[in-house]
Design a protein around this motif. Structure first.
Motif, PDB file in Angstrom:
ATOM      1  N   ARG A 164      38.394  48.511  40.144  1.00 26.16           N
ATOM      2  CA  ARG A 164      37.170  49.312  40.028  1.00 26.16           C
ATOM      3  C   ARG A 164      37.471  49.612  41.994  1.00 26.16           C
ATOM      4  O   ARG A 164      37.381  48.728  42.407  1.00 26.16           O
ATOM      5  CB  ARG A 164      35.974  48.853  39.318  1.00 26.16           C
ATOM      6  CG  ARG A 164      35.265  49.402  39.616  1.00 26.16           C
ATOM      7  CD  ARG A 164      33.151  48.871  39.468  1.00 26.16           C
ATOM      8  NE  ARG A 164      33.323  48.721  38.399  1.00 26.16           N
ATOM      9  CZ  ARG A 164      32.169  48.632  37.992  1.00 26.16           C
ATOM     10  NH1 ARG A 164      31.609  47.763  37.736  1.00 26.16           N
ATOM     11  NH2 ARG A 164      33.082  48.519  36.194  1.00 26.16           N
ATOM     12  N   ARG A 165      37.304  51.473  41.167  1.00 30.20           N
ATOM     13  CA  ARG A 165      37.299  51.432  43.701  1.00 30.20           C
ATOM     14  C   ARG A 165      35.972  52.654  43.332  1.00 30.20           C
ATOM     15  O   ARG A 165      35.964  53.319  42.640  1.00 30.20           O
ATOM     16  CB  ARG A 165      38.148  51.738  44.082  1.00 30.20           C
ATOM     17  CG  ARG A 165      38.083  51.862  45.467  1.00 30.20           C
ATOM     18  CD  ARG A 165      39.612  52.474  45.408  1.00 30.20           C
ATOM     19  NE  ARG A 165      41.053  52.117  45.098  1.00 30.20           N
ATOM     20  CZ  ARG A 165      42.033  51.775  45.500  1.00 30.20           C
ATOM     21  NH1 ARG A 165      41.395  51.227  46.550  1.00 30.20           N
ATOM     22  NH2 ARG A 165      43.197  51.411  45.415  1.00 30.20           N
ATOM     23  N   GLU A 269      31.182  46.949  43.423  1.00 31.80           N
ATOM     24  CA  GLU A 269      31.777  48.573  44.026  1.00 31.80           C
ATOM     25  C   GLU A 269      32.976  48.592  43.687  1.00 31.80           C
ATOM     26  O   GLU A 269      33.440  49.887  44.190  1.00 31.80           O
ATOM     27  CB  GLU A 269      31.048  48.581  45.392  1.00 31.80           C
ATOM     28  CG  GLU A 269      29.341  48.991  45.580  1.00 31.80           C
ATOM     29  CD  GLU A 269      29.607  49.293  46.910  1.00 31.80           C
ATOM     30  OE1 GLU A 269      30.014  49.745  47.236  1.00 31.80           O
ATOM     31  OE2 GLU A 269      28.648  50.064  47.133  1.00 31.80           O
ATOM     32  N   PHE A 270      33.653  47.458  44.155  1.00 26.78           N
ATOM     33  CA  PHE A 270      35.816  47.194  44.123  1.00 26.78           C
ATOM     34  C   PHE A 270      36.061  45.911  43.258  1.00 26.78           C
ATOM     35  O   PHE A 270      35.307  45.180  43.198  1.00 26.78           O
ATOM     36  CB  PHE A 270      35.555  47.625  45.575  1.00 26.78           C
ATOM     37  CG  PHE A 270      37.318  46.668  45.396  1.00 26.78           C
ATOM     38  CD1 PHE A 270      37.828  48.110  45.339  1.00 26.78           C
ATOM     39  CD2 PHE A 270      37.946  45.267  46.060  1.00 26.78           C
ATOM     40  CE1 PHE A 270      39.484  47.689  45.897  1.00 26.78           C
ATOM     41  CE2 PHE A 270      38.631  45.371  45.611  1.00 26.78           C
ATOM     42  CZ  PHE A 270      39.476  46.043  46.077  1.00 26.78           C
ATOM     43  N   TYR A 278      43.384  34.035  45.822  1.00 27.65           N
ATOM     44  CA  TYR A 278      42.718  34.383  44.701  1.00 27.65           C
ATOM     45  C   TYR A 278      43.380  35.472  42.995  1.00 27.65           C
ATOM     46  O   TYR A 278      44.207  36.135  43.982  1.00 27.65           O
ATOM     47  CB  TYR A 278      41.480  35.601  44.668  1.00 27.65           C
ATOM     48  CG  TYR A 278      40.604  34.591  45.758  1.00 27.65           C
ATOM     49  CD1 TYR A 278      40.332  33.396  45.864  1.00 27.65           C
ATOM     50  CD2 TYR A 278      40.525  35.313  47.069  1.00 27.65           C
ATOM     51  CE1 TYR A 278      39.304  32.881  47.130  1.00 27.65           C
ATOM     52  CE2 TYR A 278      39.607  34.839  47.903  1.00 27.65           C
ATOM     53  CZ  TYR A 278      39.583  34.015  48.186  1.00 27.65           C
ATOM     54  OH  TYR A 278      38.727  32.779  49.132  1.00 27.65           O
ATOM     55  N   GLY A 279      42.956  35.282  42.455  1.00 24.68           N
ATOM     56  CA  GLY A 279      42.774  35.983  40.525  1.00 24.68           C
ATOM     57  C   GLY A 279      42.878  36.957  40.817  1.00 24.68           C
ATOM     58  O   GLY A 279      43.299  37.882  40.511  1.00 24.68           O
ATOM     59  N   LEU A 280      41.465  37.210  40.823  1.00 25.09           N
ATOM     60  CA  LEU A 280      40.493  38.668  41.639  1.00 25.09           C
ATOM     61  C   LEU A 280      39.658  38.333  42.848  1.00 25.09           C
ATOM     62  O   LEU A 280      39.039  36.861  43.155  1.00 25.09           O
ATOM     63  CB  LEU A 280      39.500  38.917  40.135  1.00 25.09           C
ATOM     64  CG  LEU A 280      39.768  38.566  39.013  1.00 25.09           C
ATOM     65  CD1 LEU A 280      38.511  38.234  38.572  1.00 25.09           C
ATOM     66  CD2 LEU A 280      40.638  40.199  38.642  1.00 25.09           C
ATOM     67  N   ILE A 281      39.403  38.881  43.559  1.00 31.32           N
ATOM     68  CA  ILE A 281      38.792  40.047  44.214  1.00 31.32           C
ATOM     69  C   ILE A 281      37.403  41.296  44.447  1.00 31.32           C
ATOM     70  O   ILE A 281      37.784  41.641  43.351  1.00 31.32           O
ATOM     71  CB  ILE A 281      39.765  40.639  45.864  1.00 31.32           C
ATOM     72  CG1 ILE A 281      40.044  39.154  46.663  1.00 31.32           C
ATOM     73  CG2 ILE A 281      38.362  40.564  46.369  1.00 31.32           C
ATOM     74  CD1 ILE A 281      40.925  39.269  47.923  1.00 31.32           C
ATOM     75  N   ALA A 282      35.948  41.063  44.499  1.00 29.80           N
ATOM     76  CA  ALA A 282      35.586  41.893  44.735  1.00 29.80           C
ATOM     77  C   ALA A 282      34.695  42.561  45.567  1.00 29.80           C
ATOM     78  O   ALA A 282      34.399  41.098  46.149  1.00 29.80           O
ATOM     79  CB  ALA A 282      34.626  41.649  42.737  1.00 29.80           C
ATOM     80  N   THR A 283      34.162  43.163  45.631  1.00 22.88           N
ATOM     81  CA  THR A 283      32.731  43.720  46.715  1.00 22.88           C
ATOM     82  C   THR A 283      31.658  43.530  45.363  1.00 22.88           C
ATOM     83  O   THR A 283      31.752  44.804  44.416  1.00 22.88           O
ATOM     84  CB  THR A 283      33.095  45.049  47.236  1.00 22.88           C
ATOM     85  OG1 THR A 283      34.281  44.708  47.928  1.00 22.88           O
ATOM     86  CG2 THR A 283      31.808  45.350  48.254  1.00 22.88           C
ATOM     87  N   ILE A 284      30.502  43.029  45.813  1.00 26.64           N
ATOM     88  CA  ILE A 284      28.663  43.085  45.227  1.00 26.64           C
ATOM     89  C   ILE A 284      27.909  43.929  46.591  1.00 26.64           C
ATOM     90  O   ILE A 284      27.606  43.299  46.804  1.00 26.64           O
ATOM     91  CB  ILE A 284      28.231  41.926  44.736  1.00 26.64           C
ATOM     92  CG1 ILE A 284      29.798  41.241  43.860  1.00 26.64           C
ATOM     93  CG2 ILE A 284      27.068  42.204  44.087  1.00 26.64           C
ATOM     94  CD1 ILE A 284      29.694  39.872  44.142  1.00 26.64           C
TER      95      ILE A 284
END
Length: 334
Positions: A164-165, A269-270, A278-284
Motif C-alpha cells: 500500500r502506498r 498510509e504505507f 523486518y518482514g513488514l514495514i508500515a507507516t501509520i
C-alpha cells in the motif's frame, strides 16, 4: 493554520441558515483529518464531491482547502510511480546519529534520490527512503550516507513488494506505456500544482482543454500518475505519524494472515514486504496517541507476529514525489 474568529462566526451563521453541519461543531482536527485524507486519495476531487463525502456545505470545503494550501499545511501535486521513471528499487534506511542531528539531515536533504526523510524517536534518529535505478545505485547511495559525519550505524531494508502506498496507489502495468512530449509537459505542470484546471493546462501546454483532459485521464487511469495532497506535517496537530517494523513468524500462513490484518487498518498510509531486519514495514497516520497505541497493540497481538518495533516521526524533513523534466524525458519508453 486555523481560520480567524470572524471567519468562523460568518461561516457558522451561513451554515445555520442553510441547516447544514458546521465543521467547527464536529472538531477542527477531526474535520481537517477527514478532508486531508480525502485529498490525499484524490487531489483533484471537486469541492461538491468532498462536501458530500464529509457531510458539510461546499463553501466550507472550498474555504478550508484554500486555507490549508495557503498556509503550506498541504501541497497538491502529481506523483509519478518510481518504476515509470526508471527507479524500481526502493530501500528504507534507519540511521543512528551521534552529535548534532541537524547537519546530518541538511546533508541528506541534498540527495536527489532521497524521497522521504524524517527525524524519529527511539534508538535511531532518522528514517530515509531511497529510490534507485538498480542495486548498484542503492549501494552508491548507502555508501555516501554512511560517509556523512555523525552517522554511526545504519539499518537497511529493501522493499520486496509494496502493498500500500497512499500517495502512489497500486503498482501500475508498465509494459506498453510510452511517454511523449505532451505527457511530460502535463506531468511537469501538475507536479507544480495538481489542481490546475484543464483550461489552464491548455494555456500552458498550447493544446486544447479536451486533449489535456483526455491525456490526464489516461495517465491517471494507467496508474503511472496520481494526484494527491502531501502534508507538511510540521504544524501542531493531534495526529501521530509513526512507523512499525514487524518481524514475522516463519509459518507462511500466519505471516500472510498478519499482513492482511495490517492492510485492514484504514490509517495505514504505507506498507511493504521487506528484505532485511523486518518482514513488514508500515507507516501509520493515527488520529491520536490513544489510537496509535490501540493499533500497535492490535498488530502485536496477532499470532503471526513475532516482534514489533515502533518509532514516531517527530519531524518530517522531506517528502517529495516530483521529478525533474529531464528525469521524465529520459524515461519516455518504459
Amino acid at each position: 493554520m486555523a481560520p480567524d474568529e470572524p471567519s468562523i462566526r460568518i461561516l457558522q451563521c451561513f451554515c445555520q441558515s442553510l441547516r447544514v453541519p458546521f465543521w467547527h461543531d464536529r472538531g477542527m482536527d477531526e474535520f481537517d483529518e477527514d478532508l486531508i485524507r480525502a485529498l490525499q486519495l484524490d487531489g483533484r476531487a471537486q469541492f461538491s464531491a468532498l462536501a458530500a463525502e464529509l457531510g458539510v456545505h461546499r463553501t466550507l470545503v472550498a474555504q478550508r482547502v484554500r486555507e490549508l494550501l495557503d498556509s503550506g499545511e498541504i501541497r497538491i501535486h502529481a506523483a509519478v510511480h518510481p518504476s515509470a521513471v526508471g527507479l524500481p528499487i526502493q530501500a528504507n534506511l534507519q540511521l543512528r546519529i551521534s552529535g548534532p542531528t541537524s547537519p546530518v539531515f541538511e546533508r541528506l536533504s541534498t540527495f536527489t534520490n532521497v524521497v522521504f526523510l524524517s527525524e524519529i524517536s527511539g534508538q535511531n534518529q532518522a528514517v530515509v527512503e531511497v529510490w534507485a535505478a538498480d542495486r548498484e545505485d542503492v549501494a552508491r547511495s548507502v555508501r555516501a550516507i554512511q560517509a556523512i559525519e555523525g552517522v554511526e550505524e545504519m539499518q537497511f531494508s529493501l522493499y520486496d513488494r509494496v502493498l500500500r502506498r497512499l500517495r502512489l496507489g497500486e503498482d501500475p502495468e508498465l509494459t506498453d506505456l510510452v511517454f511523449d512530449d505532451f505527457d511530460i509537459a502535463l506531468i511537469a505542470e501538475l507536479q507544480l500544482d495538481g489542481r490546475l484546471t484543464f483550461g489552464e493546462l491548455a494555456r500552458r501546454t498550447g493544446c486544447s482543454a479536451s486533449a489535456c483532459r483526455a491525456r490526464v485521464m489516461r495517465l491517471l487511469g494507467s496508474g503511472v500518475m496520481r494526484i494527491g495532497a502531501v502534508r507538511s506535517r510540521r504544524s501542531t496537530t493531534s495526529s501521530v505519524l509513526s512507523g512499525v517494523g514487524v518481524v514475522l513468524h516463519a509459518d507462511p500462513e500466519q505471516a500472510a494472515a498478519a499482513e492482511e490484518v495490517l492492510l485492514g487498518i484504514p490509517t495505514i498510509e504505507f506498507a511493504a514486504r521487506t528484505l532485511g531486519r523486518y518482514g513488514l514495514i508500515a507507516t501509520i497516520a493515527a488520529r491520536s496517541l490513544a489510537d496509535y497505541t490501540d493499533i500497535v497493540r492490535r498488530i502485536r497481538s496477532h499470532p503471526g507476529v513475532y516482534r514489533v518495533e515502533t518509532w514516531v516521526h517527530a519531524f518530517v524533513w522531506l517528502e517529495r514525489y516530483e521529478w525533474s523534466l529531464d528525469r521524465l524525458a529520459r524515461s519516455r519508453t518504459v
